[in-house]
Design a protein around this motif. Structure first.
Motif, PDB file in Angstrom:
ATOM      1  N   THR A 136       0.885  -1.066  -0.257  1.00 47.93           N
ATOM      2  CA  THR A 136      -0.011   0.067   0.165  1.00 47.93           C
ATOM      3  C   THR A 136       0.946   1.391  -0.015  1.00 47.93           C
ATOM      4  N   ASP A 137       2.118   1.330   0.749  1.00 48.55           N
ATOM      5  CA  ASP A 137       2.854   2.563   0.786  1.00 48.55           C
ATOM      6  C   ASP A 137       3.820   2.637  -0.541  1.00 48.55           C
ATOM      7  N   ILE A 138       3.585   1.867  -1.357  1.00 51.56           N
ATOM      8  CA  ILE A 138       4.607   2.118  -2.409  1.00 51.56           C
ATOM      9  C   ILE A 138       3.575   2.647  -3.557  1.00 51.56           C
ATOM     10  N   LEU A 139       2.585   2.613  -3.523  1.00 50.94           N
ATOM     11  CA  LEU A 139       1.441   2.671  -4.675  1.00 50.94           C
ATOM     12  C   LEU A 139       2.063   3.966  -5.621  1.00 50.94           C
ATOM     13  N   ALA A 140       2.522   5.145  -5.055  1.00 55.55           N
ATOM     14  CA  ALA A 140       2.910   6.184  -5.843  1.00 55.55           C
ATOM     15  C   ALA A 140       4.276   6.155  -6.361  1.00 55.55           C
ATOM     16  N   LYS A 141       5.083   5.069  -6.059  1.00 51.08           N
ATOM     17  CA  LYS A 141       6.315   4.970  -6.596  1.00 51.08           C
ATOM     18  C   LYS A 141       6.153   4.169  -8.032  1.00 51.08           C
ATOM     19  N   PHE A 142       7.408   4.288  -8.676  1.00 51.53           N
ATOM     20  CA  PHE A 142       7.637   3.626 -10.101  1.00 51.53           C
ATOM     21  C   PHE A 142       8.200   2.409  -9.995  1.00 51.53           C
ATOM     22  N   PRO A 143       8.003   1.507 -10.887  1.00 51.18           N
ATOM     23  CA  PRO A 143       8.808   0.274 -10.742  1.00 51.18           C
ATOM     24  C   PRO A 143      10.383   0.334 -10.541  1.00 51.18           C
ATOM     25  N   TYR A 144      10.980   1.387 -11.248  1.00 55.47           N
ATOM     26  CA  TYR A 144      12.553   1.143 -11.096  1.00 55.47           C
ATOM     27  C   TYR A 144      12.750   1.877  -9.619  1.00 55.47           C
ATOM     28  N   GLU A 145      11.880   1.998  -8.768  1.00 57.85           N
ATOM     29  CA  GLU A 145      12.200   2.681  -7.575  1.00 57.85           C
ATOM     30  C   GLU A 145      12.143   1.534  -6.087  1.00 57.85           C
ATOM     31  N   VAL A 146      11.410   0.359  -6.795  1.00 54.69           N
ATOM     32  CA  VAL A 146      11.152  -0.567  -5.842  1.00 54.69           C
ATOM     33  C   VAL A 146      11.797  -1.888  -5.945  1.00 54.69           C
ATOM     34  N   SER A 147      11.942  -2.761  -4.859  1.00 51.65           N
ATOM     35  CA  SER A 147      12.614  -3.874  -4.966  1.00 51.65           C
ATOM     36  C   SER A 147      11.996  -4.895  -5.719  1.00 51.65           C
ATOM     37  N   GLY A 148      13.036  -5.982  -6.008  1.00 52.74           N
ATOM     38  CA  GLY A 148      12.111  -6.982  -6.989  1.00 52.74           C
ATOM     39  C   GLY A 148      11.011  -7.677  -6.570  1.00 52.74           C
ATOM     40  N   GLY A 149      11.055  -8.009  -5.072  1.00 53.67           N
ATOM     41  CA  GLY A 149      10.024  -8.576  -4.477  1.00 53.67           C
ATOM     42  C   GLY A 149       8.563  -7.682  -4.505  1.00 53.67           C
ATOM     43  N   GLN A 150       9.009  -6.428  -4.256  1.00 51.81           N
ATOM     44  CA  GLN A 150       8.013  -5.427  -4.387  1.00 51.81           C
ATOM     45  C   GLN A 150       7.418  -5.550  -5.946  1.00 51.81           C
ATOM     46  N   LYS A 151       8.158  -5.491  -6.932  1.00 56.35           N
ATOM     47  CA  LYS A 151       7.734  -5.599  -8.083  1.00 56.35           C
ATOM     48  C   LYS A 151       6.833  -6.751  -8.540  1.00 56.35           C
ATOM     49  N   GLN A 152       7.404  -7.981  -7.748  1.00 57.32           N
ATOM     50  CA  GLN A 152       6.498  -9.009  -8.155  1.00 57.32           C
ATOM     51  C   GLN A 152       5.048  -9.178  -7.336  1.00 57.32           C
ATOM     52  N   ARG A 153       5.172  -8.460  -6.252  1.00 54.74           N
ATOM     53  CA  ARG A 153       3.873  -8.420  -5.468  1.00 54.74           C
ATOM     54  C   ARG A 153       2.938  -7.485  -6.329  1.00 54.74           C
ATOM     55  N   THR A 154       3.500  -6.323  -6.885  1.00 49.66           N
ATOM     56  CA  THR A 154       2.726  -5.370  -7.772  1.00 49.66           C
ATOM     57  C   THR A 154       1.991  -6.430  -8.887  1.00 49.66           C
ATOM     58  N   ALA A 155       2.917  -7.094  -9.262  1.00 49.96           N
ATOM     59  CA  ALA A 155       2.340  -7.911 -10.802  1.00 49.96           C
ATOM     60  C   ALA A 155       1.324  -8.805 -10.199  1.00 49.96           C
ATOM     61  N   VAL A 156       1.284  -9.353  -8.885  1.00 47.09           N
ATOM     62  CA  VAL A 156       0.411 -10.125  -8.310  1.00 47.09           C
ATOM     63  C   VAL A 156      -0.930  -9.327  -8.119  1.00 47.09           C
ATOM     64  N   ALA A 157      -0.602  -8.307  -7.631  1.00 42.75           N
ATOM     65  CA  ALA A 157      -1.856  -7.356  -7.312  1.00 42.75           C
ATOM     66  C   ALA A 157      -2.665  -7.091  -8.719  1.00 42.75           C
ATOM     67  N   ARG A 158      -1.596  -6.881  -9.831  1.00 42.71           N
ATOM     68  CA  ARG A 158      -2.377  -6.591 -10.951  1.00 42.71           C
ATOM     69  C   ARG A 158      -3.252  -7.753 -11.674  1.00 42.71           C
ATOM     70  N   ALA A 159      -2.529  -9.020 -11.438  1.00 44.59           N
ATOM     71  CA  ALA A 159      -3.354 -10.217 -11.661  1.00 44.59           C
ATOM     72  C   ALA A 159      -4.432 -10.541 -10.996  1.00 44.59           C
ATOM     73  N   LEU A 160      -4.637 -10.041  -9.705  1.00 51.31           N
ATOM     74  CA  LEU A 160      -5.641 -10.314  -8.966  1.00 51.31           C
ATOM     75  C   LEU A 160      -6.795  -9.326  -9.089  1.00 51.31           C
ATOM     76  N   ILE A 161      -6.403  -8.111  -9.386  1.00 46.97           N
ATOM     77  CA  ILE A 161      -7.456  -7.106  -9.436  1.00 46.97           C
ATOM     78  C   ILE A 161      -8.685  -7.331 -10.322  1.00 46.97           C
ATOM     79  N   THR A 162      -8.310  -8.015 -11.233  1.00 40.82           N
ATOM     80  CA  THR A 162      -9.706  -8.412 -12.070  1.00 40.82           C
ATOM     81  C   THR A 162     -10.508  -9.418 -11.565  1.00 40.82           C
ATOM     82  N   LYS A 163      -9.955  -9.989 -10.356  1.00 44.52           N
ATOM     83  CA  LYS A 163     -10.886 -11.111  -9.836  1.00 44.52           C
ATOM     84  C   LYS A 163     -10.934 -12.201 -10.957  1.00 44.52           C
TER      85      LYS A 163
END
Lengths: 255, 576
Positions: A136-163
């Motif tokens: 939640t606290d990295i939402l405003a950041k850009f992918p190049y500013e976050v760690s690999g684990g956070q990137k993959q969590r973002t990708a998981v969130a993107r996969a899940l948001i469409t239910k």
């Protein structure tokens, strides 16, 4: 209830003028129940990626059928296929596939925006998911500013948001360190526990040991299956390792 | 095959494999060489210097040659830098596979030789073939009779060879230097180094708005044409500065504002184009601003020169209501009545009759700085019987007499001499200065001047247009390669082919037409001041200028549109 049914899939790649033919998948059949967590394992060249691409409707099989909740995805027209993918499938890739020009938040919204959802609706959906994933606290950041684990969590969130009905993950831990990998796999366990069906393609014994069922692919066929049932993850790890060494040394077919 | 032939063959296959980039580059080279040759050919043509008014034309063409020469350096370097940036990965791969940098340099050397040979031979052939055609066009424009025959100017050929060999050598050195500086791993990733999101720089936005507004204000509110020239340049500079700032900082501020508007931003069509443009703006803005200014220059240049050329008859009519005109400045009232008689007697001696004769006295006022601007007006008043002039008598009166001789737009010089002699003897001391002018002499020099301007305007306009579309083409194509992965990702998460296509279209459309639209806005604001400047050249037909500008913009937009379609298609093919 059966969510996904893969029936007698065959895939032959041929060069442009039909010269060389390579058979990537000879005959693959299996089915996935609602709420299952399946891992597909196999060596390079065993046809894992081809199989995943076909299930993801990114590629068409030479013959055979893929049925997702009663609907054959092989025969969907070109126009509807993107919408179908968007509405029913969620993707997690090895190299994250986040877009550098979008913030983390916008990356998560991407499939919803493409589906034409309103901002209010998207905004409502994002919070529970990002809280669960701890981003939640990295939402405003850009992918190049976050760690690999956070990137993959973002990708998981993107996969899940469409239910989606089915989440497809292609080597999701491939680019992560062991710590981030463990975190992600625990996350998959949680998501699955909440009822999400997951299909995971991987090399990693550890990643596969989290799944409830493991399919082993060799030379374009399902070679073997393992069920987890009540075994612990450590026991599974051992069993998978054994199976892999049997495959590697060229054991008999007993699928 | 011997080992020595390896690098030449490698160079050939390199050029072939990079066809998408090399082909436009080669075409540019050929076109620039051809244009330079043609210009140098005209400037050095001995036939031209024997013509009347040739000095101005030769000087103008010499100037044109220099402009094309400078431009050739810039444009070839620019396109080459695109090429080399694109190819870094390939070169890096060679490096990693065990080719040393000096081997790469060898391959590059042969590539440069091929490019040089192809562009020089192709360019000179095209140039020589077209030089005759262009020459005929120029002569038509200048109202000269076209001489027969076909010639090659060896002087121009040598100039072309020297200049372009020098340019290509410099380009080769630049490329070798680039390779020498870089590390293999950088070469391998040279194509896609990550860009960060640009920051909004509000002070620059404000400066941009102020300078652009100031430029527009000057262009709109300059009263007197005499001040106009100086002010025009200040306005131009202000507008250029403003354009750069607004394109660089203003566009980012604007896109960020769009992004903050959630309802607008989170729509499939806007979502990726706004963020995509924002992401690219940092590299693109300066290029777009340059394109915009280049467009404005081309449009102003072509439309004014066309307008000047078309309006030349009108301008002549205004300055020469009669073909032969005689002025006596500070002519005393008693001398004036004798003028008509003297002229009639003298023309009669030459067996000619002076027709349409008009004469009048007028008072020159202080701000009648340009006689030609009001002589037509005075004549109209004289013809209707209204007595012209200034009532206060503080200014000495001048006498005018104008007439036509049948079958000629001038007068025999001997006749004018005779008239002058009679006036000096018979009216000695009754006037201050004598002046005579004929339309014929003036028409020759005006036609060659304006025709030369038109030719130069069209020629340079074409060159700039080529440069403009080329820059955009390269930009889009190389961006296409960068965007390829983005589109793949978006298609994986559910962007359809149709959406991809429409997204590509809208993004390229913006990149293409934003500079053109801004250029048109510039022209609209510049319109008033340009009409004032044209009025100094006796061109007062504003509707003519409007239609010239309109047609120029239209023609430009059509060519532009064609290139847009080609580019969009090439881009789409890359990303899908």
């Amino acid at each position: 209830m059966t969510l996904l049914e893969v029936k007698n899939i065959k895939k032959i790649y041929s060069t442009r003028f039909g010269g060389n033919k390579v058979q990537a998948l000879t005959n693959v059949s299996f089915s996935v129940e609602q709420g299952e967590y399946i891992a597909i394992m196999g060596e390079s060249g065993s046809g894992k990626t081809t199989l995943l691409n076909i299930i993801a409707s990114l590629d068409k099989p030479s013959s055979g059928e893929v049925v997702l909740s009663g609907k054959s995805i092989v025969t969907i027209s070109e126009q509807q296929i993107s919408a179908f993918r968007r509405d029913n499938l969620g993707f997690v890739f090895q190299d994250f596939n986040l877009l550098d020009n979008f913030s983390v938040e916008d990356n998560i919204y991407l499939p919803l925006v493409l589906a034409g959802k309103s901002y209010d609706e998207m905004n409502e959906r994002i919070l529970p998911i990002t809280q669960q994933l701890g981003i939640t606290d990295i939402l405003a950041k850009f992918p190049y500013e976050v760690s690999g684990g956070q990137k993959q969590r973002t990708a998981v969130a993107r996969a899940l948001i469409t239910k989606p009905q089915l989440v497809l993950a292609d080597e999701p831990t491939g680019a992560l360190d062991s710590h981030a990998s463990d975190g992600l796999l625990r996350l998959f366990d949680e998501i699955n526990a909440a009822g999400q069906t997951i299909l995971l393609v991987t090399h990693s014994v550890k990643a596969a040991s989290h799944a409830k069922r493991i399919l082993f692919l060799r030379d374009g066929e399902v070679f073997h299956q393992l069920y987890r049932a009540s075994q612990t993850q450590e026991q599974m790890y051992q069993k998978i390792s054994d199976t892999l060494s049997v495959i590697a040394t060229g054991g008999e077919h007993h699928g | 095959m011997g080992k020595g032939a390896f690098y030449p063959r490698l160079a050939v296959s390199n050029i072939r494999k990079n066809g998408k980039f090399y082909l436009p580059y080669l075409l540019t080279c050929i076109a620039t060489v051809a244009m330079f040759y043609i210009m140098a050919f005209i400037a050095s043509n001995p036939g031209l210097s024997q013509m009347q008014g040739a000095n101005t034309i030769t000087a103008m063409m010499g100037f044109g040659t220099v402009v094309i020469g400078i431009f050739a350096v810039i444009i070839l370097f620019y396109t080459n830098s695109f090429l080399i940036k694109r190819r870094k990965k390939e070169l890096g791969l060679y490096n990693i596979l065990g080719m040393e940098k000096r081997h790469i340099a060898k391959a590059m050397f042969f590539e440069t030789i091929y490019v040089t040979v192809i562009s020089l031979i192709g360019g000179l052939l095209v140039g020589i073939l077209f030089s005759k055609l262009v020459f005929m066009l120029l002569y038509r424009l200048l109202d000269f009779t076209v001489p027969l025959g076909f010639s090659i100017s060896w002087q121009a050929v040598i100039m072309t060879l020297v200049l372009f060999c020098a340019i290509f050598i410099l380009i080769l050195l630049f490329n070798l230097f680039q390779i020498k500086l870089s590390k293999p791993i950088e070469l391998l990733y040279g194509g896609n180094s990550g860009e960060r999101e640009p920051k909004t720089k509000w002070p620059l936005v404000v400066i941009g708005i102020l300078t652009l507004g100031g430029g527009y204000f000057l262009a709109l509110y300059i009263k007197s044409p005499t001040v106009a020239i100086g002010m025009f340049f200040i306005a131009v500079i202000l507008v250029i500065i403003g354009t750069y700032f607004l394109f660089t900082a203003g566009s980012i501020a604007w896109l960020k504002m769009l992004r903050r508007n959630k309802k607008y931003y989170y729509q499939p069509r806007h979502f990726s184009s706004v963020s995509g443009m924002l992401y690219r703006m940092k590299q693109n803005a300066a290029g777009l601003a340059s394109i915009c200014i280049l467009c404005t220059m081309v449009l102003v240049m072509v439309s004014t020169t066309v307008c000047m050329y078309i309006g030349v008859e009108d301008a002549l009519n205004m300055v020469y209501p009669r073909n032969v005109q005689i002025y006596l400045y500070e002519c005393q009232d008693e001398a004036y009545p004798q003028l008509t008689g003297i002229v009639e007697e003298e023309t009669a001696k030459y067996n000619l009759t002076a027709e349409d004769m008009v004469s009048f006295q007028y008072y020159q006022e202080e701000d009648d700085w340009n006689r030609s601007l009001f002589i037509g007006d005075k004549m109209a008043k004289a013809l209707t019987g209204e007595i012209p002039g200034y009532k206060g008598q503080e200014y000495p009166s001048n006498a005018y007499i104008g007439f036509n001789l049948p079958g000629s737009d001038g007068a025999p010089p001997l006749l004018l001499d005779a008239i002058r002699n009679r006036l000096t003897t018979e009216l000695a001391g009754q006037y201050d200065t004598y002046e005579s002018e004929t339309r014929g002499l003036m028409a020759d020099s005006v036609y060659s001047l304006y025709g030369g301007f038109l030719f130069l305007g069209m020629f340079l306009g074409l060159l700039f247009l080529m440069a403009t579309v080329l820059i955009i083409y390269y930009k889009q194509i190389s961006e296409g390669y960068d965007d390829k992965q983005r589109f793949e990702i978006m298609q994986k998460v559910g962007m359809s082919r149709g959406e991809t296509k429409s997204f590509v279209r809208s993004q390229i459309l913006t990149v293409f037409f934003l500079p053109l639209v801004v250029a048109v806005v510039h022209i609209v604001f510049a319109f008033k001041i340009i009409t004032k400047l044209l009025a100094m050249l006796n061109l007062t037909d504003i509707s003519l200028f409007i239609s010239c500008t309109g047609i120029t913009i239209l023609a430009f937009a059509i060519i532009y549109g064609l290139v847009y379609m080609l580019t969009a298609r090439a881009y789409y093919r890359i990303v899908s």
